[in-house]
Design an enzyme around this catalytic site. Structure first.
Site, PDB file in Angstrom:
ATOM      1  N   GLU A 137     -21.153 -54.885  93.502  1.00 28.99           N
ATOM      2  CA  GLU A 137     -20.648 -54.775  94.878  1.00 28.99           C
ATOM      3  C   GLU A 137     -21.790 -54.340  95.778  1.00 28.99           C
ATOM      4  O   GLU A 137     -22.776 -53.766  95.304  1.00 28.99           O
ATOM      5  CB  GLU A 137     -19.558 -53.695  94.957  1.00 28.99           C
ATOM      6  N   GLU A 149     -27.939 -59.153  85.352  1.00 25.23           N
ATOM      7  CA  GLU A 149     -27.359 -58.513  84.147  1.00 25.23           C
ATOM      8  C   GLU A 149     -28.040 -57.186  83.827  1.00 25.23           C
ATOM      9  O   GLU A 149     -28.254 -56.827  82.665  1.00 25.23           O
ATOM     10  CB  GLU A 149     -27.336 -59.486  82.973  1.00 25.23           C
ATOM     11  N   TRP A 181     -23.085 -61.233  94.971  1.00 27.66           N
ATOM     12  CA  TRP A 181     -23.996 -61.885  94.013  1.00 27.66           C
ATOM     13  C   TRP A 181     -23.251 -62.313  92.749  1.00 27.66           C
ATOM     14  O   TRP A 181     -23.718 -62.068  91.626  1.00 27.66           O
ATOM     15  CB  TRP A 181     -25.154 -60.944  93.641  1.00 27.66           C
ATOM     16  N   GLY A 223     -23.682 -51.873  97.423  1.00 30.82           N
ATOM     17  CA  GLY A 223     -23.700 -50.418  97.173  1.00 30.82           C
ATOM     18  C   GLY A 223     -23.386 -50.041  95.735  1.00 30.82           C
ATOM     19  O   GLY A 223     -23.402 -48.863  95.384  1.00 30.82           O
TER      20      GLY A 223
HETATM   21  N1  COS Z   1     -21.096 -49.340  75.008  1.00 31.45           N
HETATM   22  C1  COS Z   1     -19.947 -48.653  75.132  1.00 31.45           C
HETATM   23  N2  COS Z   1     -19.767 -47.665  76.051  1.00 31.45           N
HETATM   24  C2  COS Z   1     -20.809 -47.383  76.850  1.00 31.45           C
HETATM   25  C3  COS Z   1     -22.052 -48.045  76.758  1.00 31.45           C
HETATM   26  C4  COS Z   1     -22.169 -49.067  75.784  1.00 31.45           C
HETATM   27  N3  COS Z   1     -23.296 -49.755  75.655  1.00 31.45           N
HETATM   28  N4  COS Z   1     -22.893 -47.537  77.681  1.00 31.45           N
HETATM   29  C5  COS Z   1     -22.215 -46.574  78.324  1.00 31.45           C
HETATM   30  N5  COS Z   1     -20.956 -46.491  77.817  1.00 31.45           N
HETATM   31  C6  COS Z   1     -19.898 -45.578  78.229  1.00 31.45           C
HETATM   32  C7  COS Z   1     -20.368 -44.132  78.089  1.00 31.45           C
HETATM   33  O1  COS Z   1     -20.123 -43.648  76.777  1.00 31.45           O
HETATM   34  C8  COS Z   1     -19.522 -43.430  79.131  1.00 31.45           C
HETATM   35  O2  COS Z   1     -18.208 -43.186  78.650  1.00 31.45           O
HETATM   36  P1  COS Z   1     -17.767 -41.683  78.230  1.00 31.45           P
HETATM   37  O3  COS Z   1     -18.072 -40.816  79.418  1.00 31.45           O
HETATM   38  O4  COS Z   1     -16.317 -41.826  77.924  1.00 31.45           O
HETATM   39  O5  COS Z   1     -18.599 -41.323  77.051  1.00 31.45           O
HETATM   40  C9  COS Z   1     -19.374 -44.494  80.218  1.00 31.45           C
HETATM   41  O6  COS Z   1     -19.617 -45.765  79.613  1.00 31.45           O
HETATM   42  C10 COS Z   1     -20.345 -44.292  81.361  1.00 31.45           C
HETATM   43  O7  COS Z   1     -21.656 -44.313  80.799  1.00 31.45           O
HETATM   44  P2  COS Z   1     -22.866 -43.555  81.468  1.00 31.45           P
HETATM   45  O8  COS Z   1     -22.511 -42.122  81.697  1.00 31.45           O
HETATM   46  O9  COS Z   1     -24.079 -43.870  80.659  1.00 31.45           O
HETATM   47  O10 COS Z   1     -22.941 -44.288  82.887  1.00 31.45           O
HETATM   48  P3  COS Z   1     -23.976 -44.193  84.051  1.00 31.45           P
HETATM   49  O11 COS Z   1     -23.223 -44.095  85.310  1.00 31.45           O
HETATM   50  O12 COS Z   1     -25.019 -43.146  83.737  1.00 31.45           O
HETATM   51  O13 COS Z   1     -24.633 -45.666  84.086  1.00 31.45           O
HETATM   52  C11 COS Z   1     -26.012 -47.491  83.486  1.00 31.45           C
HETATM   53  C12 COS Z   1     -25.239 -46.252  83.053  1.00 31.45           C
HETATM   54  C13 COS Z   1     -27.028 -47.235  84.572  1.00 31.45           C
HETATM   55  C14 COS Z   1     -26.701 -47.944  82.206  1.00 31.45           C
HETATM   56  C15 COS Z   1     -25.002 -48.575  83.976  1.00 31.45           C
HETATM   57  O14 COS Z   1     -24.498 -48.229  85.252  1.00 31.45           O
HETATM   58  C16 COS Z   1     -25.596 -49.964  84.029  1.00 31.45           C
HETATM   59  O15 COS Z   1     -25.714 -50.628  83.000  1.00 31.45           O
HETATM   60  N6  COS Z   1     -25.935 -50.447  85.225  1.00 31.45           N
HETATM   61  C17 COS Z   1     -26.400 -51.834  85.401  1.00 31.45           C
HETATM   62  C18 COS Z   1     -25.240 -52.708  85.691  1.00 31.45           C
HETATM   63  C19 COS Z   1     -25.551 -54.148  85.515  1.00 31.45           C
HETATM   64  O16 COS Z   1     -26.106 -54.561  84.516  1.00 31.45           O
HETATM   65  N7  COS Z   1     -25.152 -54.939  86.508  1.00 31.45           N
HETATM   66  C20 COS Z   1     -25.335 -56.350  86.481  1.00 31.45           C
HETATM   67  C21 COS Z   1     -24.007 -57.002  86.550  1.00 31.45           C
HETATM   68  S1  COS Z   1     -23.952 -58.612  85.923  1.00 31.45           S
HETATM   69  S2  COS Z   1     -25.219 -59.643  86.936  1.00 31.45           S
END
Ligand code: COS
Length: 384
Positions: free
Chosen positions: A124, A356, A153, A126
């Site tokens: 989204e 991704e 996007w 932001g």
């Molecule tokens: N598998 C299963 N669960 C997962 C996981 C994985 N690989 N990675 C994280 N989680 C879970 C965590 O365990 C946590 O749950 P609990 O609090 O119940 O334990 C929850 O998801 C949130 O995880 P986390 O605290 O690590 O989240 P953050 O807000 O710190 O964000 C990142 C983590 C930055 C890695 C995430 O926001 C991310 O991947 N961002 C990129 C998004 C992306 O790829 N966008 C592109 C879209 S498609 S073009």
């Protein structure tokens, strides 16, 4: 020597032929017109192209992850834009694979078997890298949820038949309020906003999605309310190697086109100068390393062991290799590089480092895994 099975080699060959017939001849034209390629879907329908990602019990072919990566590499080799269209459909299926009930899988996978297009809506304005910060809401109303918000996007968003959309069912809970939903095409209040003009992968469709009081059946919720972030993260673990595979294809195509050009430019001359020879050798080495890393990740996934870190590593490494190789190819070929299709491969590569999950996010995922406390020795012995 190849470590692939005869069946995998046959599937790889089929994918190569599909790309040679249905992707490569149209890639330049649709890149220039920035158009999505409807003919591709017709061809894909004939070849039942998405069946590879649909489990056998839902009527698909259920290819293992390594075999799927072989196919994706060929799509990337053909055209990363068209490859993105196809790969994004598989990405949308991954969320359903991770969290869908048998009924939901049937609902989503049946159209995919007819080569309808899927789309995955998480990002989204932001809330890009900070995936859990989205503002789209889903409010329960009897047997329905009502969705409001904007996604941006979104690949395939303009013409998909089925969507997976992430929305908050409890904005007070932040990441823990995020939920995932299946949406079908044609719902009232669901419209396409801006169509993005892009540096690369121009034949793929990237749009904004607008949702105003979009009502969907409550049973289209994937998993439970609040499980959206986990589902999204698990989906991306499955999907990031697809970007690695498209990247390897792009890099290989650039190298092959350089070699073809050199062979045509210096007919009969067995070797270009040594500086060029060494550069080509380095390119070949990097591509082979990227491909082996991708295959290793896919073998881990197929073996059922955790592969989240390796998925991120493969995405970073292969996309960085694609960027380096495609840039190098333009540089080595000079004026020809700048004015030929090699320029397209360079433009197409840039997004591999961004979508991704940017490569900075992948590095965050990798470093968190590296810094995580080591599992106890007894658990390691037990294979946990
Ligand atoms: N598998 C299963 N669960 C997962 C996981 C994985 N690989 N990675 C994280 N989680 C879970 C965590 O365990 C946590 O749950 P609990 O609090 O119940 O334990 C929850 O998801 C949130 O995880 P986390 O605290 O690590 O989240 P953050 O807000 O710190 O964000 C990142 C983590 C930055 C890695 C995430 O926001 C991310 O991947 N961002 C990129 C998004 C992306 O790829 N966008 C592109 C879209 S498609 S073009």
């Amino acid at each position: 020597m190849s470590l692939l099975t005869p069946e995998q080699k046959a599937i790889q060959q089929q994918a190569r032929e599909f790309a040679a017939k249905h992707i490569i001849p149209f890639a330049s034209q649709y890149d220039k017109s920035c158009e999505f390629h409807p003919y591709l879907l017709e061809a894909a329908k004939e070849s039942k192209i998405f069946a590879m990602a649909v489990p056998v019990e839902y009527g698909g072919l259920g290819y293992d992850a390594l075999t799927q990566a072989l196919v994706l590499e060929e799509w990337g080799y053909g055209c990363a834009g068209m490859g993105t269209t196809l790969a994004a459909s598989i990405l949308s299926m991954d969320s359903v694979l991770v969290a869908g009930t048998p009924e939901q899988k049937k609902l989503f996978f049946t159209p995919m078997l007819e080569t309808k297009i899927g789309s995955f809506g998480l990002t989204e304005p932001g809330a890009g890298s900070d995936a859990g910060a989205g503002k789209t809401t889903a409010v329960k109303d009897g047997d329905s949820y009502i969705l409001n918000g904007t996604k941006c996007w979104i690949t395939n968003g303009g013409f998909a038949d089925v969507y997976v959309i992430y929305a908050s069912t409890d904005p007070t809970k932040g990441v823990k309020g995020l939920s995932a939903f299946i949406l079908e095409r044609g719902l009232e209040g669901f419209t396409v906003g801006t169509v993005d003009h892009k540096l690369g992968i121009r034949s793929s469709n990237t749009v904004e999605l607008l949702m105003k009081d979009v009502r969907i059946p409550a049973d289209h919720l994937l998993g439970k309310e609040g499980e959206g972030m986990k589902i999204a993260m698990m989906t991306l673990d499955l999907a990031r190697p697809a970007i690695a595979a498209l990247s390897v294809g792009l890099a290989q195509r650039s190298l092959d086109e350089c070699v073809k050009h050199l062979q045509a430019k210096f007919p009969g001359k067995p070797q270009p100068g040594q500086t060029l020879q060494f550069k080509l050798a380095d390119m070949e080495t990097e591509i082979q390393a990227a491909r082996q890393m991708l295959h290793h990740t896919m073998v881990l996934r197929d073996s059922g062991v955790p592969f989240s870190k390796e998925s991120a590593i493969a995405k970073v490494f292969c996309s960085d290799v694609a960027m380096r190789i495609t840039t190098q190819a333009v540089q080595l070929m000079g004026g020809y590089g700048y004015t030929s299709e090699l320029g397209k491969y360079m433009r197409d590569s840039k997004i591999m480092q961004i979508y991704e999950g940017t490569n900075q996010i992948q590095r965050l995922v990798i470093s968190r895994a590296v810094l995580a406390p080591a599992p106890a020795a007894s658990a390691q012995k037990a294979g946990k």
